[in-house]
Design an enzyme around this catalytic site. Structure first.
Site, PDB file in Angstrom:
ATOM      1  N   GLY A 135      40.661  40.321  43.402  1.00  0.00           N
ATOM      2  CA  GLY A 135      41.869  40.411  43.056  1.00  0.00           C
ATOM      3  C   GLY A 135      42.065  41.969  42.356  1.00  0.00           C
ATOM      4  N   ILE A 137      40.065  43.871  40.713  1.00  0.00           N
ATOM      5  CA  ILE A 137      39.097  44.988  40.356  1.00  0.00           C
ATOM      6  C   ILE A 137      38.843  45.737  41.320  1.00  0.00           C
ATOM      7  CG2 ILE A 137      36.244  44.794  39.878  1.00  0.00           C
ATOM      8  CD1 ILE A 137      36.825  41.794  39.302  1.00  0.00           C
ATOM      9  N   ASP A 202      35.844  30.326  50.198  1.00  0.00           N
ATOM     10  CA  ASP A 202      36.429  31.719  49.586  1.00  0.00           C
ATOM     11  C   ASP A 202      35.422  32.634  49.216  1.00  0.00           C
ATOM     12  OD1 ASP A 202      39.103  32.916  48.111  1.00  0.00           O
ATOM     13  OD2 ASP A 202      37.510  32.830  46.714  1.00  0.00           O
ATOM     14  N   LYS A 206      34.535  36.589  51.098  1.00  0.00           N
ATOM     15  CA  LYS A 206      34.392  37.721  50.390  1.00  0.00           C
ATOM     16  C   LYS A 206      33.150  38.477  50.599  1.00  0.00           C
ATOM     17  CE  LYS A 206      37.769  36.072  47.018  1.00  0.00           C
ATOM     18  NZ  LYS A 206      37.935  35.393  45.916  1.00  0.00           N
TER      19      LYS A 206
END
Ligand SMILES: NC(=O)c1ccc[n+]([C@@H]2O[C@H](COP(=O)([O-])OP(=O)(O)OC[C@H]3O[C@@H](n4cnc5c(N)ncnc54)[C@H](OP(=O)(O)O)[C@@H]3O)[C@@H](O)[C@H]2O)c1
Length: 429
Positions: A135, A137, A202, A206
């Site tokens: 998000g 960061i 998810d 990433k």
């Protein structure tokens, strides 16, 4: 300052897109000053055109995302639809029609990042995706630009807020998995179908993106070993506490000790309470980076949510607009190192194994022999007896995952071992 505006097509106006549009409007003057030209929202593609969208001129709204991307006068396409299609085709079409792209789409980038980067390069456009990992960061840009002169050896992070919320609840209240999940759902931290989060899909997407950037190597989603956190129990947390640890779902991207290969994995793991990642509470995200020259770095903040994610999207939008005005493009894919991605069996770490065994003499020696036969050295053993049965908790020194799997397989065949209650990797020491 240039007066002719740069035109932005917003694909998707949901949780993230609506915040992107809001910030573009409310910060318009500052954005123009920082970029050197005004930025104009030229169109907004959605699925349901009749939905009321506060602050969005209804004349800009369309259901024909393809036509919007093909207009020919769009400078930047912001893709916040999500999923594989139509997002993939819309992004490649944007490049063909002369637009750069900012996306928050981790699923698509983890699956097709190489092809999308190639398409961007072919057409001389930018592809930026800071919001796709953790998000708000700042992580992609620090890895691909600020640390471009260093050698990154390890990226280890909590990159999924839903699972961190659940595990933190289990840790702080002693709740079981289902109870903690129910609370996460009630508070809006977990989706109605939480599979992508709790099964680690998810986080794996990433991890693939982070590993690719950190090691200048193509790492596909299929290369990432993945284990969810649905099997973590209150008993595991009790064991972790006895060791001075907590449990987190971690994404770990590592360069092998000899530097010749890399691994990427997602699984629950015990980490010492003294490790910076242990103090990441609730739905927050954090990523711990270890590199040759910089040493240890920690990136921390909100990993999701409309406004935080839009902050990352807007940062990319400013960067891409600046590049456009100067007639340049930012860094593209860097996969020159092309290191092999090793399987999970090659990963070397420590393990916490909890066994249900018969409570009789000689069992401990039998179990220790199996570990020794597979080259897995034992650090500590704890035994608790109850009514002819006992539980045996073994913590190992560093060993390969393949050796540990062989050990566990052999342990299951022992008459005196009633079952393997849990196997948890121990990280961050
Ligand atoms: N939410 C977060 O906290 C977060 C954090 C990091 C990254 N991301 C990423 O950001 C992206 C967007 O997530 P989100 O949470 O904003 O999703 P969302 O709330 O579901 O919004 C999706 C938007 O896309 C529109 N849309 C769906 N299909 C479309 C189509 N075929 N053509 C045009 N528009 C279409 C929807 O239209 P309607 O409004 O008409 O339904 C909606 O506006 C995803 O890639 C996600 O992984 C999200």
């Amino acid at each position: 300052m240039r007066t002719r505006p740069l035109k932005v097509a917003l694909l998707g106006c949901g949780v993230v897109g609506s915040e992107v549009a809001r910030i573009m409007t409310t910060h318009a003057d500052d954005l123009a000053a920082r970029i050197g030209a005004p930025v104009e929202l030229a169109g907004v593609a959605v699925r349901r055109p009749s939905k009321v969208r506060e602050g969005i001129d209804p004349a800009l709204v369309t259901t024909d995302a393809t036509a919007l991307v093909k207009r020919g006068d769009i400078d930047v396409v912001v893709e916040v639809i999500g999923g594989i299609e139509p997002a993939r085709t819309l992004i490649t079409t944007a490049f063909e029609y002369g637009a750069s792209v900012v996306s928050a789409n981790k699923a698509l980038l983890a699956q097709d990042g190489a092809a999308l980067h190639a398409a961007a390069e072919e057409h001389g456009e930018d592809l930026y995706y800071e919001a796709a990992v953790a998000g708000a960061i700042p992580l992609i840009r620090p890895l691909r630009e600020s640390l471009a002169g260093d050698k990154i050896n390890r990226v280890m992070g909590i990159v999924n807020g839903t699972t961190n919320f659940i595990l933190d609840k289990m840790d702080s209240t002693g709740a079981g998995y289902q109870e903690a999940l129910d609370e996460a759902t009630a508070l809006g931290y977990a989706e109605a179908d939480p599979t992508a989060d709790v099964e680690g899909f998810d986080a794996a997407a990433k991890a693939a993106i982070l590993a690719g950037i950190a090691f200048h190597t193509r790492v596909r989603l299929d290369d990432v070993y993945r284990e969810g956190m649905t099997e973590v129990t209150a008993a595991d947390f009790a064991s972790a506490k006895e060791m001075g640890c907590t449990i987190k779902l971690l994404a770990i991207c590592e360069r092998a000790a000899d530097g010749g290969s890399v691994t990427a994995r997602v699984h629950p793991a015990m980490i010492p309470l003294t490790h910076p990642l242990a103090s990441v509470r609730g739905a927050y995200n954090a990523v711990f980076v270890e590199s040759d020259a910089a040493g240890q770095l920690m990136f921390y903040g909100p990993g999701a949510g409309g406004a935080p994610t839009a902050s990352a999207v807007l940062g990319d939008l400013v960067a891409v607009c600046r590049n456009r005005l100067s007639g340049a493009t930012g860094p593209g894919e860097s996969a020159y190192a092309a290191l092999p991605v090793s399987p999970m069996g090659d990963v070397v770490t420590r393990y916490h194994i909890s066994l249900d065994v018969a409570d009789k003499p000689g069992v401990l020696a039998q179990v220790a022999t199996v570990f020794a036969e597979h080259g897995v050295s034992i650090d500590t053993v704890r035994q608790q007896g109850k009514d002819g049965e006992a539980s045996l908790v073994v913590v190992t020194h560093r060993a390969s995952d393949a050796s540990l799997s062989g050990t566990v397989e052999a342990l299951r065949k022992l008459d005196t071992v009633r079952g393997v209650a849990s196997i948890m990797r121990v990280e961050g020491e």
